[in-house]
Design a protein around this motif. Structure first.
Motif, mmCIF file in Angstrom:
data_model
loop_
_atom_site.group_PDB
_atom_site.id
_atom_site.type_symbol
_atom_site.label_atom_id
_atom_site.label_comp_id
_atom_site.label_asym_id
_atom_site.label_seq_id
_atom_site.Cartn_x
_atom_site.Cartn_y
_atom_site.Cartn_z
ATOM 1 N N GLN A 10 0.609 -1.311 -0.030
ATOM 2 C CA GLN A 10 -0.037 -0.032 -0.021
ATOM 3 C C GLN A 10 0.721 1.193 0.008
ATOM 4 O OE1 GLN A 10 -2.819 -0.112 3.097
ATOM 5 N NE2 GLN A 10 -3.491 -2.263 2.787
ATOM 6 N N ALA A 11 0.839 1.963 -1.215
ATOM 7 C CA ALA A 11 1.716 3.083 -1.293
ATOM 8 C C ALA A 11 1.449 4.227 -0.106
ATOM 9 C CB ALA A 11 1.585 3.887 -2.452
ATOM 10 N N MET A 12 -0.029 4.356 0.070
ATOM 11 C CA MET A 12 -0.320 5.444 1.113
ATOM 12 C C MET A 12 0.531 5.011 2.466
ATOM 13 S SD MET A 12 -2.003 7.734 -0.154
ATOM 14 C CE MET A 12 -2.633 8.546 1.352
ATOM 15 N N PHE A 13 0.267 3.648 2.877
ATOM 16 C CA PHE A 13 0.902 3.466 3.971
ATOM 17 C C PHE A 13 2.389 3.647 4.289
ATOM 18 C CE2 PHE A 13 2.884 0.248 6.961
ATOM 19 C CZ PHE A 13 1.980 0.608 8.202
ATOM 20 N N ARG A 14 2.831 3.392 3.135
ATOM 21 C CA ARG A 14 4.444 3.466 2.737
ATOM 22 C C ARG A 14 4.735 5.095 3.073
ATOM 23 N NH1 ARG A 14 4.374 0.191 -1.817
ATOM 24 N NH2 ARG A 14 5.341 2.046 -3.008
ATOM 25 N N ARG A 15 4.151 5.846 2.509
ATOM 26 C CA ARG A 15 4.213 7.232 2.593
ATOM 27 C C ARG A 15 4.102 7.792 3.833
ATOM 28 N NH1 ARG A 15 0.828 10.606 -1.754
ATOM 29 N NH2 ARG A 15 1.986 9.542 -3.113
ATOM 30 N N GLY A 16 3.016 7.629 4.703
ATOM 31 C CA GLY A 16 2.785 7.827 6.117
ATOM 32 C C GLY A 16 4.170 7.302 6.876
ATOM 33 N N VAL A 17 4.478 6.126 6.833
ATOM 34 C CA VAL A 17 5.392 5.554 7.765
ATOM 35 C C VAL A 17 6.729 6.236 7.139
ATOM 36 C CG1 VAL A 17 6.772 3.515 8.250
ATOM 37 C CG2 VAL A 17 4.490 3.332 7.919
ATOM 38 N N SER A 18 6.934 6.377 5.847
ATOM 39 C CA SER A 18 8.367 7.252 5.426
ATOM 40 C C SER A 18 8.137 8.679 6.025
ATOM 41 C CB SER A 18 8.240 7.450 3.781
ATOM 42 O OG SER A 18 9.261 8.077 3.539
ATOM 43 N N MET A 19 7.259 9.319 6.037
ATOM 44 C CA MET A 19 7.378 10.656 6.935
ATOM 45 C C MET A 19 7.559 10.501 8.363
ATOM 46 S SD MET A 19 4.001 12.453 4.868
ATOM 47 C CE MET A 19 4.086 13.748 5.953
ATOM 48 N N ILE A 20 7.050 9.627 9.034
ATOM 49 C CA ILE A 20 7.458 9.369 10.317
ATOM 50 C C ILE A 20 8.959 9.148 10.524
ATOM 51 C CG2 ILE A 20 6.929 7.877 12.370
ATOM 52 C CD1 ILE A 20 4.385 7.421 11.379
ATOM 53 N N VAL A 21 9.399 8.310 9.725
ATOM 54 C CA VAL A 21 10.956 7.904 9.827
ATOM 55 C C VAL A 21 11.632 9.089 9.512
ATOM 56 C CG1 VAL A 21 12.533 6.159 9.101
ATOM 57 C CG2 VAL A 21 10.307 5.475 9.485
ATOM 58 N N ARG A 22 11.535 9.705 8.452
ATOM 59 C CA ARG A 22 12.389 10.688 8.069
ATOM 60 C C ARG A 22 12.336 12.031 8.880
ATOM 61 N NH1 ARG A 22 13.800 10.149 2.507
ATOM 62 N NH2 ARG A 22 12.361 8.580 1.388
ATOM 63 N N SER A 23 11.311 12.044 9.896
ATOM 64 C CA SER A 23 11.244 13.205 10.777
ATOM 65 C C SER A 23 12.376 13.196 11.959
ATOM 66 C CB SER A 23 9.810 13.154 11.416
ATOM 67 O OG SER A 23 9.603 12.246 12.348
ATOM 68 N N GLN A 24 12.979 11.822 12.058
ATOM 69 C CA GLN A 24 13.764 11.661 13.121
ATOM 70 C C GLN A 24 15.360 11.963 12.544
ATOM 71 O OE1 GLN A 24 12.851 10.864 16.144
ATOM 72 N NE2 GLN A 24 10.711 11.138 14.963
ATOM 73 N N PRO A 25 16.288 12.564 13.140
ATOM 74 C CA PRO A 25 17.583 12.781 12.818
ATOM 75 C C PRO A 25 18.701 11.852 12.622
ATOM 76 C CG PRO A 25 17.410 13.764 14.994
ATOM 77 C CD PRO A 25 16.019 13.191 14.488
ATOM 78 N N ASP A 26 18.105 10.771 13.543
ATOM 79 C CA ASP A 26 19.021 9.343 13.338
ATOM 80 C C ASP A 26 18.535 8.355 12.334
ATOM 81 O OD1 ASP A 26 16.775 9.155 15.066
ATOM 82 O OD2 ASP A 26 17.973 7.531 16.439
ATOM 83 N N LEU A 27 17.474 8.541 11.917
ATOM 84 C CA LEU A 27 16.845 7.461 10.893
ATOM 85 C C LEU A 27 16.985 8.148 9.430
ATOM 86 C CD1 LEU A 27 13.809 6.546 12.939
ATOM 87 C CD2 LEU A 27 16.076 5.615 13.261
ATOM 88 N N GLN A 28 17.080 6.913 8.413
ATOM 89 C CA GLN A 28 17.131 7.567 7.052
ATOM 90 C C GLN A 28 16.440 6.357 6.325
ATOM 91 O OE1 GLN A 28 20.891 7.465 5.269
ATOM 92 N NE2 GLN A 28 20.152 8.370 3.359
ATOM 93 N N VAL A 29 15.218 6.750 5.311
ATOM 94 C CA VAL A 29 14.625 5.769 4.592
ATOM 95 C C VAL A 29 15.468 5.700 3.496
ATOM 96 C CG1 VAL A 29 12.499 5.175 3.175
ATOM 97 C CG2 VAL A 29 12.375 6.283 5.481
ATOM 98 N N VAL A 30 16.094 4.389 2.850
ATOM 99 C CA VAL A 30 16.850 4.517 1.799
ATOM 100 C C VAL A 30 16.138 3.639 0.598
ATOM 101 C CG1 VAL A 30 19.010 4.272 3.040
ATOM 102 C CG2 VAL A 30 17.851 2.123 2.739
ATOM 103 N N GLY A 31 14.875 3.209 0.738
ATOM 104 C CA GLY A 31 14.295 2.623 -0.104
ATOM 105 C C GLY A 31 12.943 1.844 0.232
#
Length: 220
Positions: A10-31
């Motif tokens: 589900q692309a929408m779910f991925r987008r939401g989780v990606s936003m949460i993860v990217r908001s953290q300075p020590d986390l990076q979404v690499v794909g």
């Protein structure tokens, strides 16, 4: 920096989780990947630290993808990424199967964002996401395999290691085991490490799975 891969159809779910993860300075979404086959190729290319893996996906499900990702890492002589299973239901046969396949635990899709972030950091640090007691509740929902011979590797444990194994399988923390066995927490950690090494297990979640699959919870 903790490098994370998101796997969900589900692309929408991925987008939401990606936003949460990217908001953290020590986390990076690499794909991101939409099915298990894409996930395998993505993990091979990016070599992330943590994978958030949905279990129900087209083409290849999360359980099989987890197996193949971790098997590929073992063939290379590497530990591989920590896999967190993302599931809809608390008591889920697929989540149990993924843990048996090597996942480090599971989180619910409606989990609080703070819990999800903490889960990523927790598995990256080498600790299981799910408390052993919660994993036991998951496994108790399904009939464990009974009347199996004691695995040969279990026989290699010392009596003290068996005692610690039994208490860990029942969901006790290191501090609780230390109080029960009248030893220090450092000693308990050493015993746990020895038990995991001798049994070829990654963490306490897999220890609980091993105990229930082999009917060892009362055989210490």
């Amino acid at each position: 920096m903790i490098r994370v891969v998101l796997v969900d159809d589900q692309a929408m779910f991925r987008r939401g989780v990606s936003m949460i993860v990217r908001s953290q300075p020590d986390l990076q979404v690499v794909g991101e990947a939409g099915n298990g086959e894409e996930a395998i190729a993505l993990v091979e290319r990016e070599r992330p630290d943590v994978v958030l893996m949905d279990v129900r996906m087209p083409v290849l499900d999360g359980v099989r993808a987890t197996e193949r990702i971790l098997e590929a890492a073992r063939r290379r002589g590497e530990p591989g990424p920590r896999v967190i299973v993302v599931t809809t239901f608390d008591l889920d046969a697929d989540a149990a199967a993924a843990i048996r396949a090597g996942a480090s635990g599971f989180v619910l899709k409606d989990a609080d964002p703070d819990f999800l972030i903490a889960a990523i950091r927790t598995v990256h640090a080498g600790t299981a996401v799910v408390a052993a007691s919660a994993t036991r509740a998951l496994l108790e929902h399904y009939e464990p395999r009974r009347s199996r011979p004691v695995p040969e590797e279990f026989e290699s444990l010392t009596q003290r290691e068996r005692d610690v194994f039994a208490l860990a399988a029942k969901g006790l923390s290191n501090s609780e085991i230390a109080r029960t066995e009248y030893v220090s927490e450092a000693t308990v950690k050493t015993h746990i490490s020895n038990v995991l090494a001798k049994l070829g297990l990654r963490d306490r979640v897999q220890l609980v799975v091993f105990a229930y699959e082999n009917d060892l919870t009362d055989r210490a």
